[in-house]
Write an enzyme that holds these catalytic residues in place. Structure first.
Site, PDB file in Angstrom:
ATOM      1  N   THR A   1     -83.861  86.457  40.325  1.00 12.95           N
ATOM      2  CA  THR A   1     -84.863  85.472  39.898  1.00 12.95           C
ATOM      3  C   THR A   1     -85.897  85.364  40.989  1.00 12.95           C
ATOM      4  OG1 THR A   1     -85.008  83.010  39.736  1.00 12.95           O
ATOM      5  CG2 THR A   1     -83.132  83.798  41.101  1.00 12.95           C
TER       6      THR A   1
ATOM      7  N   GLU B   1     -79.445  81.175  37.928  1.00 11.75           N
ATOM      8  CA  GLU B   1     -77.989  80.841  38.712  1.00 11.75           C
ATOM      9  C   GLU B   1     -76.986  80.121  37.775  1.00 11.75           C
ATOM     10  OE1 GLU B   1     -80.985  80.203  39.462  1.00 11.75           O
ATOM     11  OE2 GLU B   1     -81.509  80.461  41.553  1.00 11.75           O
TER      12      GLU B   1
ATOM     13  N   LYS C   1     -94.011  77.419  37.295  1.00 10.13           N
ATOM     14  CA  LYS C   1     -93.270  77.951  36.172  1.00 10.13           C
ATOM     15  C   LYS C   1     -94.542  78.143  34.980  1.00 10.13           C
ATOM     16  CE  LYS C   1     -89.140  79.395  34.229  1.00 10.13           C
ATOM     17  NZ  LYS C   1     -87.686  78.837  33.815  1.00 10.13           N
TER      18      LYS C   1
ATOM     19  N   TRP D   1     -91.958  82.968  36.709  1.00  7.17           N
ATOM     20  CA  TRP D   1     -92.198  82.305  38.001  1.00  7.17           C
ATOM     21  C   TRP D   1     -93.348  82.696  38.707  1.00  7.17           C
ATOM     22  CZ3 TRP D   1     -89.736  77.853  38.686  1.00  7.17           C
ATOM     23  CH2 TRP D   1     -88.459  77.746  38.347  1.00  7.17           C
TER      24      TRP D   1
HETATM   25  P1  AMP Z   1     -84.993  80.398  35.552  1.00  6.83           P
HETATM   26  O1  AMP Z   1     -83.876  80.550  36.398  1.00  6.83           O
HETATM   27  O2  AMP Z   1     -85.997  81.384  35.466  1.00  6.83           O
HETATM   28  O3  AMP Z   1     -84.377  80.388  34.240  1.00  6.83           O
HETATM   29  O4  AMP Z   1     -85.691  78.894  35.656  1.00  6.83           O
HETATM   30  C1  AMP Z   1     -84.825  77.826  35.727  1.00  6.83           C
HETATM   31  C2  AMP Z   1     -85.757  76.418  36.223  1.00  6.83           C
HETATM   32  O5  AMP Z   1     -86.711  76.555  34.842  1.00  6.83           O
HETATM   33  C3  AMP Z   1     -84.952  75.334  36.126  1.00  6.83           C
HETATM   34  O6  AMP Z   1     -84.183  75.393  37.624  1.00  6.83           O
HETATM   35  C4  AMP Z   1     -86.094  74.460  36.123  1.00  6.83           C
HETATM   36  O7  AMP Z   1     -86.929  74.125  37.040  1.00  6.83           O
HETATM   37  C5  AMP Z   1     -86.752  75.100  34.846  1.00  6.83           C
HETATM   38  N1  AMP Z   1     -86.305  74.569  33.489  1.00  6.83           N
HETATM   39  C6  AMP Z   1     -85.487  75.439  32.753  1.00  6.83           C
HETATM   40  N2  AMP Z   1     -85.404  74.681  31.594  1.00  6.83           N
HETATM   41  C7  AMP Z   1     -86.039  73.605  31.602  1.00  6.83           C
HETATM   42  C8  AMP Z   1     -86.384  72.600  30.606  1.00  6.83           C
HETATM   43  N3  AMP Z   1     -85.842  72.483  29.426  1.00  6.83           N
HETATM   44  N4  AMP Z   1     -87.225  71.612  30.901  1.00  6.83           N
HETATM   45  C9  AMP Z   1     -87.869  71.618  32.192  1.00  6.83           C
HETATM   46  N5  AMP Z   1     -87.489  72.692  33.186  1.00  6.83           N
HETATM   47  C10 AMP Z   1     -86.939  73.699  32.739  1.00  6.83           C
END
Ligand code: AMP
Length: 538
Positions: free
Chosen positions: A185, A331, A438, A443
């Site tokens: 990630t 994670e 994001k 990212w």
């Molecule tokens: P990833 O590990 O790339 O899947 O990113 C995870 C992160 O994306 C989380 O810690 C949040 O900051 C953001 N995120 C994931 N789902 C949501 C959601 N439904 N609404 C807002 N932010 C989200």
């Protein structure tokens, strides 16, 4: 006193065995680079999985070895999911959208021994191949007829690799805590970090996420994951769908193509689909423009970024499709919360229902979430107290690959998200304490952009923050203090060309006299985010 139950190991091999025996007739439909529509059943899929396992063995892959994929959502990728992990090796799904230097770092850090890649990514592989010393073989995910001209030594196509292999394979006994897959990630500061899933975490996540008030998978469902299989195992749907007998529709390289997605939904009777908001905005636009209905589609799961109200409202009003927010992270395998309305909220008016739907949802069994203030005290579920989101559970990482444990003193993992939870148990993300942006589900490192910006001779100090964007969720905004010289926005943004992936380049620059700092002299991103909260980049 000990319980007296059989201590069967929870492994992906057991998902496979079950799926092959019980759900053998379940269909998997894919689009690939070399085939506009490929269709087979799980029975045929697992036969090929055994052929692939034999091929992996012949390639010298041993237990614990890392096998990388740079691939779309399709049946060959699905076969790799099972053959690699059930052989005892570790499936390392690499995000091909990352900047080449990041991919090089990731593959070298993981010490991958074989790389399976979609021909679509051949230029990338040709560019990187000399820089990946641990990789001994590259395999193209296609057949001999479609193998592109290339300059990679010993390049074999997938179909040739498996075609003469036996369809018998004795799967090794695997302990449930053994590593099954690895996903890096870049949602953290510094280099991307590896999350190493186990067989046990994967099985438990598949069971938990398939529950009725989460993905609600069953024999009656057809699921089309638009979330890429290189992002947190495609939210685990490649495991939970075969486990429950849910038909899988995999759109391959056509994930962002509204016309193809509509066609697949209607031809294959897709009932549920899942992905980041930007995909659904594209689909919504296409459906409206072509005046097409999607009668089989019952619900869309949106995660990865906050879901815009327009998506929820228009899909409901115009297409009778309910949109459900889900939240989680790499994670967390990834699922943590899912938005399903309780009966008492369903009895309320439209406005109250919408207010709840916009929240990230209720905690899924298997994950424990606490919200803490800045001193580490747990906050009550009142809906108006915001704090750090900490998580723990059998499908939550305890640390990153090669970095040891990283839990707090209570044994929780800090997500870097800031949220409140209301009295009905709905969590709402309000901010992020981690310094990353994001955009469209990918990212962007603000620190990397700041480092580049200060490399420009006219820039004295720079900060990058995410500002909300109706299409991408967030886009980077560059805020700079310059030396006593005139420098234009265009010149500064041009300076990023070739230094980061195009989608990472900030959309706009704000010139300021000075930047706010914390007591310890760090840039105060919190102040900047508040100051530029309502800024639009359009
Ligand atoms: P990833 O590990 O790339 O899947 O990113 C995870 C992160 O994306 C989380 O810690 C949040 O900051 C953001 N995120 C994931 N789902 C949501 C959601 N439904 N609404 C807002 N932010 C989200």
């Amino acid at each position: 006193m000990q319980g007296q139950m059989i201590n069967s190991q929870l492994t992906i091999t057991e998902i496979m065995r079950h799926a092959e025996r019980v759900n053998s007739g379940t269909e998997v439909v894919s689009i690939t680079h070399d085939n506009p529509i490929h269709r087979y059943t799980l029975k045929e899929a697992f036969k090929r999985v055994r052929q692939l396992a034999n091929a992996l063995q012949d390639l010298g892959i041993k237990q614990g070895d890392r096998v990388a994929t740079l691939a779309w959502n399709d049946y060959r990728h699905l076969e790799l999911y099972y053959a690699v992990s059930c052989s005892g090796a570790v499936l390392h799904t690499v995000n091909p959208r990352l900047f080449p230097e990041q991919i090089e770092y990731i593959v070298n850090h993981a010490e991958d021994s074989v790389v399976f890649f979609d021909p679509f990514f051949l230029p990338l592989i040709e560019q990187l191949k000399e820089k990946l010393p641990t990789v001994t073989r590259f395999i193209a995910l296609t057949d001999s007829q479609h193998l592109p001209t290339n300059n990679i030594e010993d390049l074999t196509d997938y179909e040739t690799l498996i075609q003469d292999k036996s369809s018998q394979f004795t799967w090794p006994d695997i302990k449930e805590d053994q590593a099954s897959s690895l996903c890096y990630t870049s949602g953290t500061t510094g280099n991307p970090k590896g999350v190493l899933y186990s067989h046990r975490s994967t099985v438990l996540h598949s069971m938990g996420s398939a529950l009725p008030d989460a993905f609600s998978l069953s024999l009656d469902e057809t699921v089309m994951p638009i979330v890429p299989m290189f992002h947190v195992n495609g939210w685990g749907l490649a495991y939970s769908a075969p486990m429950t007998g849910t038909k899988l529709v995999l759109p391959g390289p056509k994930m962002a193509d509204g016309e193809t997605l509509t066609h697949l939904i209607n031809e294959e009777g897709v009932t549920m689909t899942a992905g980041v908001p930007v995909i659904w905005l594209t689909l919504l636009e296409h459906l409206k423009k072509t005046d097409t209905q999607v009668p089989s589609l019952n619900r869309i799961v949106v995660g990865g970024s906050a879901c815009p109200e327009l998506l929820i409202a228009e899909f409901d009003e115009l297409f009778n499709v309910s949109v459900h927010h889900a939240w989680g992270m790499t994670e967390m395998s990834p699922l943590g919360t899912f938005n399903q309305l309780t009966p008492s909220i369903k009895a309320q008016g439209q406005a109250q229902q919408m207010a709840t739907k916009l929240k990230q949802g209720r905690i899924v069994f298997g994950v424990d979430i606490r919200i803490e203030d800045w001193e580490g005290n747990e906050l009550d579920w009142t809906g108006n107290q915001f704090g750090s989101v900490k998580v723990r559970g059998p499908w939550v990482a305890s640390g990153y690959y090669k970095q040891g444990e990283q839990l707090d003193s209570n044994g929780y993992f800090d997500t870097g998200d800031v949220a409140s939870i209301d009295k009905n148990g709905y969590m709402m993300i309000t901010d992020r304490s981690k310094d990353v942006i994001k955009s469209g589900g990918e990212w962007i490192s603000s620190i990397e952009l700041e480092n580049i910006a200060v490399g420009h001779p006219d820039v004295k100090e720079a900060a990058v923050i995410g500002v909300s964007d109706p299409k991408w969720g967030e886009r980077p905004l560059l805020i700079v203090v310059t030396h006593q010289v005139e420098v234009t926005q265009q010149e500064l943004l041009g300076y990023f060309d070739g230094k980061v992936a195009k989608f990472c380049i900030p959309d706009a620059v704000v010139f300021v006299k000075d930047l706010p700092h914390t007591a310890t002299g760090k840039l105060s991103k919190k102040d900047l985010r508040t100051r530029f909260k309502d800024r639009t980049l359009g």
